[in-house]
Structures are given as C-alpha cells and as structure tokens.
Design a protein around this motif. Sequence first.
Motif, mmCIF file in Angstrom:
data_model
loop_
_atom_site.group_PDB
_atom_site.id
_atom_site.type_symbol
_atom_site.label_atom_id
_atom_site.label_comp_id
_atom_site.label_asym_id
_atom_site.label_seq_id
_atom_site.Cartn_x
_atom_site.Cartn_y
_atom_site.Cartn_z
ATOM 1 N N UNK A 37 0.858 -1.180 0.000
ATOM 2 C CA UNK A 37 0.000 0.000 0.000
ATOM 3 C C UNK A 37 0.899 1.237 0.000
ATOM 4 N N UNK A 38 0.602 2.166 -0.909
ATOM 5 C CA UNK A 38 1.397 3.391 -0.990
ATOM 6 C C UNK A 38 0.517 4.539 -1.472
ATOM 7 N N UNK A 39 1.032 5.744 -1.382
ATOM 8 C CA UNK A 39 0.339 6.930 -1.863
ATOM 9 C C UNK A 39 1.009 7.369 -3.154
ATOM 10 N N UNK A 40 0.213 7.522 -4.223
ATOM 11 C CA UNK A 40 0.788 7.913 -5.503
ATOM 12 C C UNK A 40 1.045 9.422 -5.547
ATOM 13 N N UNK A 41 1.531 9.906 -6.672
ATOM 14 C CA UNK A 41 1.898 11.323 -6.791
ATOM 15 C C UNK A 41 0.694 12.257 -6.713
ATOM 16 N N UNK A 42 -0.528 11.718 -6.926
ATOM 17 C CA UNK A 42 -1.749 12.525 -6.812
ATOM 18 C C UNK A 42 -2.337 12.480 -5.415
ATOM 19 N N UNK A 43 -1.637 11.824 -4.480
ATOM 20 C CA UNK A 43 -2.119 11.723 -3.111
ATOM 21 C C UNK A 43 -3.157 10.635 -2.887
ATOM 22 N N UNK A 44 -3.373 9.789 -3.891
ATOM 23 C CA UNK A 44 -4.339 8.700 -3.782
ATOM 24 C C UNK A 44 -3.677 7.456 -3.193
ATOM 25 N N UNK A 45 -4.401 6.787 -2.308
ATOM 26 C CA UNK A 45 -3.902 5.540 -1.716
ATOM 27 C C UNK A 45 -4.074 4.423 -2.746
ATOM 28 N N UNK A 46 -2.995 3.678 -2.991
ATOM 29 C CA UNK A 46 -2.999 2.600 -3.977
ATOM 30 C C UNK A 46 -2.657 1.300 -3.270
ATOM 31 N N UNK A 47 -3.448 0.256 -3.513
ATOM 32 C CA UNK A 47 -3.182 -1.070 -2.962
ATOM 33 C C UNK A 47 -2.812 -1.985 -4.118
ATOM 34 N N UNK A 48 -1.603 -2.525 -4.062
ATOM 35 C CA UNK A 48 -1.075 -3.373 -5.125
ATOM 36 C C UNK A 48 -0.894 -4.785 -4.578
ATOM 37 N N UNK A 49 -1.413 -5.787 -5.276
ATOM 38 C CA UNK A 49 -1.315 -7.175 -4.833
ATOM 39 C C UNK A 49 -0.432 -7.959 -5.792
ATOM 40 N N UNK A 50 0.537 -8.702 -5.251
ATOM 41 C CA UNK A 50 1.377 -9.601 -6.032
ATOM 42 C C UNK A 50 1.051 -11.020 -5.604
ATOM 43 N N UNK A 51 0.820 -11.897 -6.582
ATOM 44 C CA UNK A 51 0.468 -13.293 -6.309
ATOM 45 C C UNK A 51 1.676 -14.198 -6.460
ATOM 46 N N UNK A 52 1.778 -15.163 -5.554
ATOM 47 C CA UNK A 52 2.833 -16.161 -5.582
ATOM 48 C C UNK A 52 2.207 -17.549 -5.546
ATOM 49 N N UNK A 53 2.718 -18.447 -6.377
ATOM 50 C CA UNK A 53 2.340 -19.854 -6.332
ATOM 51 C C UNK A 53 3.456 -20.559 -5.573
ATOM 52 N N UNK A 54 3.123 -21.133 -4.420
ATOM 53 C CA UNK A 54 4.133 -21.701 -3.532
ATOM 54 C C UNK A 54 3.961 -23.211 -3.460
ATOM 55 N N UNK A 55 5.067 -23.944 -3.640
ATOM 56 C CA UNK A 55 5.086 -25.399 -3.473
ATOM 57 C C UNK A 55 5.811 -25.722 -2.171
ATOM 58 N N UNK A 56 5.134 -26.467 -1.305
ATOM 59 C CA UNK A 56 5.682 -26.862 -0.009
ATOM 60 C C UNK A 56 5.817 -28.379 -0.025
ATOM 61 N N UNK A 57 6.933 -28.912 0.480
ATOM 62 C CA UNK A 57 7.228 -30.341 0.366
ATOM 63 C C UNK A 57 7.345 -31.023 1.729
ATOM 64 N N UNK A 58 7.136 -32.328 1.742
ATOM 65 C CA UNK A 58 7.380 -33.177 2.913
ATOM 66 C C UNK A 58 6.425 -32.909 4.068
ATOM 67 N N UNK A 59 6.977 -32.971 5.285
ATOM 68 C CA UNK A 59 6.176 -32.783 6.502
ATOM 69 C C UNK A 59 5.548 -31.386 6.541
#
Length: 139
Positions: A37-59
């Motif tokens: 979450x950040x404020x852009x140059x126009x003073x607007x609050x921007x929420x940016x989401x990055x997706x991750x595909x995670x592989x978990x192994x074993x126990x």
Amino acid sequence: MSFHTIIIVGNLGRDPEMRYTPNGNAVTSLNVASNRVYTDTNGQRVKETTWFRVSVWGKQAENANNYLQKGSMVLIEGELRPDRETGNPRTFTRNDGTTGASYEVFARNVRFLSSRSGTGGQEGGFDDGPEMNDEDIPF
C-alpha cells in the motif's frame, strides 16, 4: 555455487491443495497474495497485490494442508523459480483485460502467522490482505 532466497508475507487466496508424487512425497500448493500500500503522486492511496504460487514439500506440506485455510496469513522463505520456457514470471490476462503476473516459489520454510481459530488478523502489524474470491486468483 549460487544461492538466493525470497521472503513473502501474505494471505492464502484459497485453501491449500495437497497431493503426493509417484514416490510418495507430499507436496502442497499455496496461492499467496502479498500486498503493498502506498500513496501515488496525486495523493491517492494505492493497494497493489502480487500473487505467488508456492510449493511446499514433505512434513511441512502436510502441516500446511492440515492447519492453513483461505485467508490464513503466512511467512514463506524459499527460492524463486522462473517459467522454464521464458525465464520470466508467468503472465496472464485478468477479467478486466489488464495483464498480471504470478511467481513460482519453492518453500524451504513456512511460518503460520494466523491463529488456528482465526484467519488474517493484524498480527505483527501486517495488512489483513485483500478481500478475495476465486475469480481474483490468477491461477
């Protein structure tokens, strides 16, 4: 020898999916959304989401499948893996026509940040995560 690590804090976009390899190793797939979450140059609050595909192994794969659910907050330490064909993150087109990317991560360590009875929360001062439905998840 080369080595890198990535650390992600985010929320699961859907319930974990566990399967077993032909030789009997457990692997669980997690879809993790990390927010900025950040404020852009126009003073607007921007929420940016990055997706991750995670592989978990074993126990850890078994524990993730048993104790995590959609909305659970996690900290993942792992290795970023590029698309084998392009060497880049996987790209996709969202429902609104914009382009997005998802990143493949092989987890070395998974820490549960949500309580077992609850999801998300403000533990450690992190954002609760996005309001998600299955259409929001790019994969």
